[in-house]
Design an enzyme around this catalytic site. Structure first.
Site, short mmCIF file in Angstrom:
data_model
loop_
_atom_site.label_atom_id
_atom_site.label_comp_id
_atom_site.label_asym_id
_atom_site.label_seq_id
_atom_site.Cartn_x
_atom_site.Cartn_y
_atom_site.Cartn_z
N GLU A 40 0.75 -1.18 -0.16
CA GLU A 40 -0.05 -0.06 -0.09
C GLU A 40 0.38 1.37 0.09
O GLU A 40 2.13 1.60 0.59
CB GLU A 40 -0.66 -0.25 0.97
CG GLU A 40 -2.22 1.32 1.60
CD GLU A 40 -1.97 1.38 2.78
OE1 GLU A 40 -2.40 2.59 3.60
OE2 GLU A 40 -2.00 0.25 3.35
N LYS A 128 -10.06 -2.23 8.39
CA LYS A 128 -9.39 -2.19 8.83
C LYS A 128 -9.42 -1.40 10.26
O LYS A 128 -9.69 -0.38 10.50
CB LYS A 128 -8.33 -1.12 7.81
CG LYS A 128 -6.19 -1.08 8.40
CD LYS A 128 -6.47 0.29 8.17
CE LYS A 128 -6.73 1.77 7.87
NZ LYS A 128 -5.75 2.73 7.47
#
Length: 214
Positions: A40, A128
């Protein structure tokens, strides 16, 4: 591609923040070469979209490169245009629904049970849990008691020593940022970054398969 299955199999999501796009690309290449192939790039990195596009262009298709800190609808659109494999948000930002509308798999930030459910209702592929280290692995167990099928990702303050405990608590994958990156995003040693990546993979019991060998 089933992103959740892929992340669950890989166990580690590396979160890259860097001072320049060149440094971000160098970190991405080093991590993929070391065997961490779910990556990411935070949009707080200057030139992050350029870094994503460049890394996407020269990486094998099975290297997953997502855009993080997707706050706005425009962020989601630009991430998709850059070739991001997925979008990551800190919560239910305007970028979250736009990502799902674009068909970009969403990892949506949340903390409380209400937020987890809201993220899943918004179409998140996984949730998340951030900041994970503030609450510890036991908090994931507590969340999963009433929500046993919630696909949770633990991110925030997790290092190689702690990562196995979050996986054992039920996290599908652990996201690791600064404890893994160290100073590499500021021009520090890429060799040391590769060594930290190898240690992290050993800690979670994942056999490293460098991207170049795929």
């Amino acid at each position: 591609m089933d992103l959740l299955t892929e992340l669950t199999d890989r166990k580690v999501l590396a979160v890259v923040r860097a001072d320049t796009p060149d440094l971000a690309v160098a970190c991405l290449r080093t991590l993929a070469g070391a065997g961490i192939t779910a990556l990411e790039v935070s949009l707080t990195t200057p030139g992050a979209l350029d870094a994503i596009a460049r890394a996407r262009a020269d990486s094998p298709p099975d290297v997953l490169i997502g855009a993080g800190t997707v706050l706005t609808a425009e962020h989601a659109e630009l991430a998709a245009a850059a070739g991001a494999s997925f979008a990551v948000t800190p919560g239910l930002t305007p970028g979250a629904p736009r990502s799902t509308a674009l068909g970009l798999p969403l990892l949506c930030g949340a903390l409380t049970p209400t937020e987890v459910l809201a993220a899943l209702d918004a179409g998140a592929t996984a949730v998340k849990v951030f900041p994970a280290a503030t609450h510890g692995p036991g908090y994931l167990r507590d969340l999963l008691a009433p929500l046993p099928h919630a696909p949770l990702i633990a991110i925030g303050g997790i290092d190689a020593d702690a990562a196995p405990r979050y996986l054992a608590a039920g996290a599908r994958v652990v996201g690791v940022g600064s404890p893994l990156l160290g100073d590499a995003g500021r021009g520090g040693s890429l060799t040391a970054l590769a060594e930290r990546a190898a240690r992290l993979l050993r800690a979670v019991g994942h056999r490293a398969t460098p991207a170049a060998a795929r």
